[in-house]
Design a protein around this motif. Structure first.
Motif, PDB file in Angstrom:
ATOM      1  N   ASN A  66      -0.398   6.232  -7.903  1.00 49.49           N
ATOM      2  CA  ASN A  66      -1.389   5.946  -8.955  1.00 49.49           C
ATOM      3  C   ASN A  66      -2.109   4.632  -8.690  1.00 49.49           C
ATOM      4  O   ASN A  66      -3.335   4.524  -8.860  1.00 49.49           O
ATOM      5  CB  ASN A  66      -0.709   5.906 -10.326  1.00 49.49           C
ATOM      6  N   LYS A  67      -1.350   3.639  -8.261  1.00 49.91           N
ATOM      7  CA  LYS A  67      -1.938   2.330  -7.951  1.00 49.91           C
ATOM      8  C   LYS A  67      -2.926   2.455  -6.790  1.00 49.91           C
ATOM      9  O   LYS A  67      -4.005   1.850  -6.813  1.00 49.91           O
ATOM     10  CB  LYS A  67      -0.833   1.334  -7.599  1.00 49.91           C
ATOM     11  N   ALA A  68      -2.569   3.259  -5.798  1.00 46.49           N
ATOM     12  CA  ALA A  68      -3.453   3.461  -4.650  1.00 46.49           C
ATOM     13  C   ALA A  68      -4.760   4.133  -5.076  1.00 46.49           C
ATOM     14  O   ALA A  68      -5.839   3.788  -4.580  1.00 46.49           O
ATOM     15  CB  ALA A  68      -2.747   4.300  -3.588  1.00 46.49           C
ATOM     16  N   GLN A  69      -4.658   5.070  -6.000  1.00 42.94           N
ATOM     17  CA  GLN A  69      -5.879   5.721  -6.490  1.00 42.94           C
ATOM     18  C   GLN A  69      -6.750   4.746  -7.278  1.00 42.94           C
ATOM     19  O   GLN A  69      -7.973   4.760  -7.161  1.00 42.94           O
ATOM     20  CB  GLN A  69      -5.514   6.921  -7.357  1.00 42.94           C
ATOM     21  N   GLN A 129      -6.984   1.636  -6.735  1.00 40.94           N
ATOM     22  CA  GLN A 129      -7.567   0.709  -5.766  1.00 40.94           C
ATOM     23  C   GLN A 129      -8.544   1.397  -4.813  1.00 40.94           C
ATOM     24  O   GLN A 129      -9.187   0.736  -3.997  1.00 40.94           O
ATOM     25  CB  GLN A 129      -6.452   0.023  -4.974  1.00 40.94           C
ATOM     26  N   GLY A 130      -8.595   2.722  -4.894  1.00 36.33           N
ATOM     27  CA  GLY A 130      -9.517   3.460  -4.050  1.00 36.33           C
ATOM     28  C   GLY A 130      -9.023   3.781  -2.660  1.00 36.33           C
ATOM     29  O   GLY A 130      -9.786   4.256  -1.819  1.00 36.33           O
ATOM     30  N   GLY A 158       0.833  -1.192   0.000  1.00 32.80           N
ATOM     31  CA  GLY A 158       0.000   0.000   0.000  1.00 32.80           C
ATOM     32  C   GLY A 158       0.870   1.245   0.000  1.00 32.80           C
ATOM     33  O   GLY A 158       2.046   1.207   0.355  1.00 32.80           O
ATOM     34  N   TYR A 159       0.278   2.379  -0.390  1.00 33.77           N
ATOM     35  CA  TYR A 159       1.084   3.583  -0.579  1.00 33.77           C
ATOM     36  C   TYR A 159       1.661   4.110   0.740  1.00 33.77           C
ATOM     37  O   TYR A 159       2.783   4.631   0.765  1.00 33.77           O
ATOM     38  CB  TYR A 159       0.282   4.670  -1.299  1.00 33.77           C
TER      39      TYR A 159
END
Length: 208
Positions: free
Chosen positions: A146-149, A151-152, A86-87
């Protein structure tokens, strides 16, 4: 040292390593422009002409140092970000990996930061080299954000590029402050406060 080296290759490897280590220290303490090649040779305990023989110029020496920075600092920092779950974990791993370098490889890390301040907006191989190193770190952080966004888990209102720059700025500022006030503050304590600020804002509760 690499296995299978002959005596001449081993001598060269040892000499260039000593010159590079001396250059990292002197560039941090004195600054790039105030450090001569002769001073670097003397610091390394080698003859006056050794640095000219192996590198030819201060610029060539810097470009060689960039290779060491990529291997010893940048790649491990990028890996720390990529290993995060996770970020938030990625950011904390990045901060902690940098803090470890602050203790274990202070001259290399500070050299990278100080050179970025001095050369980023200039033209030439040095500015290109330092920008390339930082771009690798920015890219890893932006990818995690970007990945965190996607995934919400991170608000869409956050702009990843600006957020990544903020994280790098906090990290580099932490390292500079640690160096500046090394006799006055606890480095690990500073890292702890930085970690808390990134995760919880500037409220003072919950830091102990």
């Amino acid at each position: 040292m690499k296995k299978g080296m002959n005596k001449k290759e081993l001598s060269r490897e040892l000499s260039t390593s000593r010159l590079t280590a001396a250059a990292f220290e002197l560039f941090v303490v004195r600054g790039y422009h105030a450090t001569s090649l002769e001073a670097i040779s003397s610091k390394a305990g080698l003859t006056k002409g050794a640095v000219y023989f192996y590198f030819g110029s201060k610029e060539n020496l810097i470009l060689h140092m960039f290779e060491a920075l990529e291997e010893n600092i940048v790649i491990p920092l990028v890996q720390a970000v990529q290993e995060g779950d996770g970020y938030e974990d990625s950011i904390i791993r990045y901060i902690h990996r940098g803090a470890n370098f602050g203790a274990e490889r202070p001259h290399e890390l500070l050299f990278m930061i100080k050179l970025a301040i001095e050369f980023t907006h200039q033209e030439g191989p040095i500015s290109i080299g330092i920008k390339t190193l930082y771009d690798k770190v920015y890219a890893a952080l932006e990818e995690a954000l970007n990945k965190a966004q996607e995934q919400g888990s991170l608000s869409q209102e956050i702009e990843p590029r600006a957020f990544a720059s903020m994280i790098v700025a906090v990290h580099d500022g932490m390292m500079l402050e640690w160096h500046l006030r090394a006799t006055e503050i606890s480095g690990p304590r500073l890292v702890k406060y930085v970690r808390h600020m990134l995760l919880h804002g500037i409220k003072g509760s919950g830091m102990d």
